[in-house]
Design a protein around this motif. Structure first.
Motif, mmCIF file in Angstrom:
data_model
loop_
_atom_site.group_PDB
_atom_site.id
_atom_site.type_symbol
_atom_site.label_atom_id
_atom_site.label_comp_id
_atom_site.label_asym_id
_atom_site.label_seq_id
_atom_site.Cartn_x
_atom_site.Cartn_y
_atom_site.Cartn_z
ATOM 1 N N LEU A 343 -35.277 24.959 74.148
ATOM 2 C CA LEU A 343 -35.238 24.941 75.758
ATOM 3 C C LEU A 343 -36.489 25.738 76.281
ATOM 4 O O LEU A 343 -37.384 25.553 77.016
ATOM 5 N N ASN A 344 -36.773 26.933 75.411
ATOM 6 C CA ASN A 344 -37.918 27.817 75.707
ATOM 7 C C ASN A 344 -39.125 27.021 75.622
ATOM 8 O O ASN A 344 -40.174 27.296 76.373
ATOM 9 N N TYR A 347 -39.637 24.481 78.128
ATOM 10 C CA TYR A 347 -39.879 25.156 79.599
ATOM 11 C C TYR A 347 -41.560 25.365 79.469
ATOM 12 O O TYR A 347 -42.137 25.328 80.667
ATOM 13 N N ILE A 350 -43.392 22.001 80.048
ATOM 14 C CA ILE A 350 -43.342 21.506 81.280
ATOM 15 C C ILE A 350 -44.466 22.299 82.363
ATOM 16 O O ILE A 350 -45.090 21.526 83.006
ATOM 17 N N ARG A 351 -44.654 23.563 82.200
ATOM 18 C CA ARG A 351 -45.655 24.082 83.005
ATOM 19 C C ARG A 351 -47.060 23.690 82.750
ATOM 20 O O ARG A 351 -47.898 23.565 83.617
ATOM 21 N N ALA A 357 -44.050 17.153 77.809
ATOM 22 C CA ALA A 357 -42.705 17.783 77.822
ATOM 23 C C ALA A 357 -41.752 16.350 78.135
ATOM 24 O O ALA A 357 -40.650 16.515 77.230
ATOM 25 N N THR A 361 -38.863 16.035 75.052
ATOM 26 C CA THR A 361 -37.435 15.804 75.210
ATOM 27 C C THR A 361 -36.667 14.789 74.734
ATOM 28 O O THR A 361 -35.706 14.785 74.134
#
Length: 510
Positions: A343-344, A347, A350-351, A357, A361
């Motif tokens: 998840l890190n 994250y 995504i940025r 991203a 997923t």
């Protein structure tokens, strides 16, 4: 091959078996020493048996001399004894020596003899030729003996000269039938392992276990040479001969035997069979002692092994339960640990790149499904771990692109060997998290087998800020698994800009 962490159950038994073998070797080595002792024992046995028989002969054949000496003293102090006194005297003397057949007295110059035979009436008889010759050859106060054959039975006679208080000269004598000597001596030690032959100074056989040889000359036997040597030297002689009586090998010891003023010769024969029987008995007792000792030790070994095995099983069960509990606690950290790190990464992706991203997923869902399916698995084959690592690498490839590279070189013979489940993914994940990864400084990860180990290497450019907690959780899980299954553990080194981690390979499951 990795060593077992716990001592194998058979190792104490092997150690005990080695000790048992050493005990048997000591017993066998002692056997050589015992054989030497047995040889010495045989010499002592021969000496002891022969000395016992020699002393028996000495005691029994000194008795007639003592009887004769007692009769001479009585004659010296009683120049004219009554018939009643003589009867009492001779009856008493015969009780002291059952071998004596007759006691007789003779005056000097007379041709008659007063005889007091055993079990017969005393009387006066004419002196025979052999008695007159025996008296005539007597010198001074010495004791003279001879074996006569005038009757049906050879007789051993002893005679001495006596002067009474009045100056009169007398002769006292005792007669011992050789057959009576034979019968009496046989009764004294019927089970003796030896036999004796007694020669008088003239070489006449006075005693022999074969009554047919009584009264014969030593020249008719094989003892003539030894007889003459002992008679002259007065020393005992030991010889290994073949018995002319039993016709078997024997040890024979010739002793000088002093009776009165004359030297006689006693030959003690000890058959080799008797000696060997004694030695065999000694060996038998020694072997029995050794066998009992070995069996006793083996019994103690078996009992100790069973007791140790019960304690080992209990201790092993306790350790397994403790380790299993610890492993379960560690395994329960795998799912959130993996998901947290993924998840890190999501994250961060995504940025900077929402499109990647979404792809990340979808790929993460497939990889995480694989994690859930193997969540309770502790060990996994090297082939499965390599495949899962490539899946995880494809997940990270979405994020990093050309900035990461993975290569593998695995020996096909080791594909079924085992390592902790998800250990390779953990090490690859640590390499991603703790190195600076840029286009100018891509991360190269190499996985290869080396001997019975798996080597994971990557170029090392550490970040200024690291996640020590994440690194510790993953490596602690791997170490915990290795501590449970083997004494070996992982090794980590960092030098010359390269990070290396070595994982021991565990043998395939049987």
């Amino acid at each position: 091959m990795a060593r077992q962490r716990h001592i194998p159950k058979g190792r104490p038994l092997m150690a005990g078996t080695v000790l048992l073998i050493l005990l048997v070797a000591v017993v066998l080595a002692s056997g050589r020493i015992i054989n030497g002792i047995a040889v010495q024992m045989s010499g002592r046995i021969v000496t002891q048996i022969s000395q016992y028989h020699y002393r028996l002969l000495q005691v029994e054949f000194e008795r007639p001399v003592e009887v004769l000496t007692t009769a001479a003293r009585f004659t010296h102090s009683h120049p004219a004894p009554s018939e009643a006194e003589m009867s009492v005297l001779t009856a008493t003397l015969m009780e002291t020596d059952p071998k004596i057949g007759c006691i007789w007295f003779m005056e000097r110059g007379e041709t008659v003899v007063r005889t007091y035979p055993r079990r017969r009436t005393p009387g006066v008889t004419a002196a025979g030729e052999e008695r007159r010759q025996l008296v005539a050859e007597l010198r001074d106060d010495s004791v003279r003996s001879c074996v006569s054959r005038s009757g049906e039975t050879p007789v051993w006679s002893l005679v001495c000269r006596v002067r009474d208080e009045r100056g009169g000269e007398h002769f006292c004598g005792v007669d011992l039938p050789l057959t009576d000597i034979y019968a009496y001596m046989t009764e004294q030690d019927p089970h003796s392992p030896s036999y004796a032959t007694l020669f008088d100074p003239e070489g006449i056989i006075v005693y022999h276990p074969d009554h047919r040889r009584l009264g014969r000359s030593v020249s008719e036997t094989r003892d003539s040479t030894a007889f003459r040597e002992v008679l002259v030297s007065g020393r005992k002689i030991i010889a290994s001969v073949v018995s002319d009586y039993l016709e078997i090998a024997e040890e024979r010891i010739y002793y000088p035997l002093q009776l009165g003023n004359s030297r006689w010769v006693a030959g003690i024969g000890i058959p080799r069979l008797a000696i060997e029987q004694e030695i065999d008995d000694f060996h038998l007792y020694t072997i029995l002692t050794a066998v009992v000792s070995v069996l006793f030790f083996a019994t103690l070994l078996v009992v100790a092994q069973r007791r140790w095995r019960r304690e080992y099983d209990l201790r092993r069960l306790s350790e397994q339960e403790s380790a299993q509990l610890h492993l379960q606690q560690v395994l329960e950290q795998i799912d959130p640990h993996f998901l947290f790190n993924s998840l890190n990464s999501l994250y961060a992706l995504i940025r900077c790149n929402p499109e990647q991203a979404r792809e990340f997923t979808l790929t993460l869902s497939k990889v995480y499904r694989h994690v859930l399916e193997r969540r309770k698995q502790i060990l996994s084959t090297l082939a499965d771990e390599i495949d899962f690592t490539w899946q995880y690498y494809s997940l990270q490839k979405i994020r990093f692109g050309d900035r990461i590279e993975l290569t593998t070189a695995i020996d096909p013979a080791l594909r079924n060997w085992r390592i902790p489940a998800m250990s390779l993914q953990t090490l690859v994940e640590n390499a991603l998290k703790h190195n600076r990864i840029t286009s100018c400084n891509p991360l190269h990860i190499r996985i290869r087998t080396e001997g019975e180990s798996l080597l994971i290497e990557n170029n090392f450019t550490p970040r200024s800020e690291g996640n020590a907690e994440s690194l510790g959780v993953g490596l602690e899980r791997i170490r915990s698994v290795y501590r449970f299954y083997t004494e070996e553990n992982i090794s980590i080194a960092s030098d010359s800009g390269t990070f290396r981690c070595r994982l021991p390979l565990l043998p395939p499951e049987k």
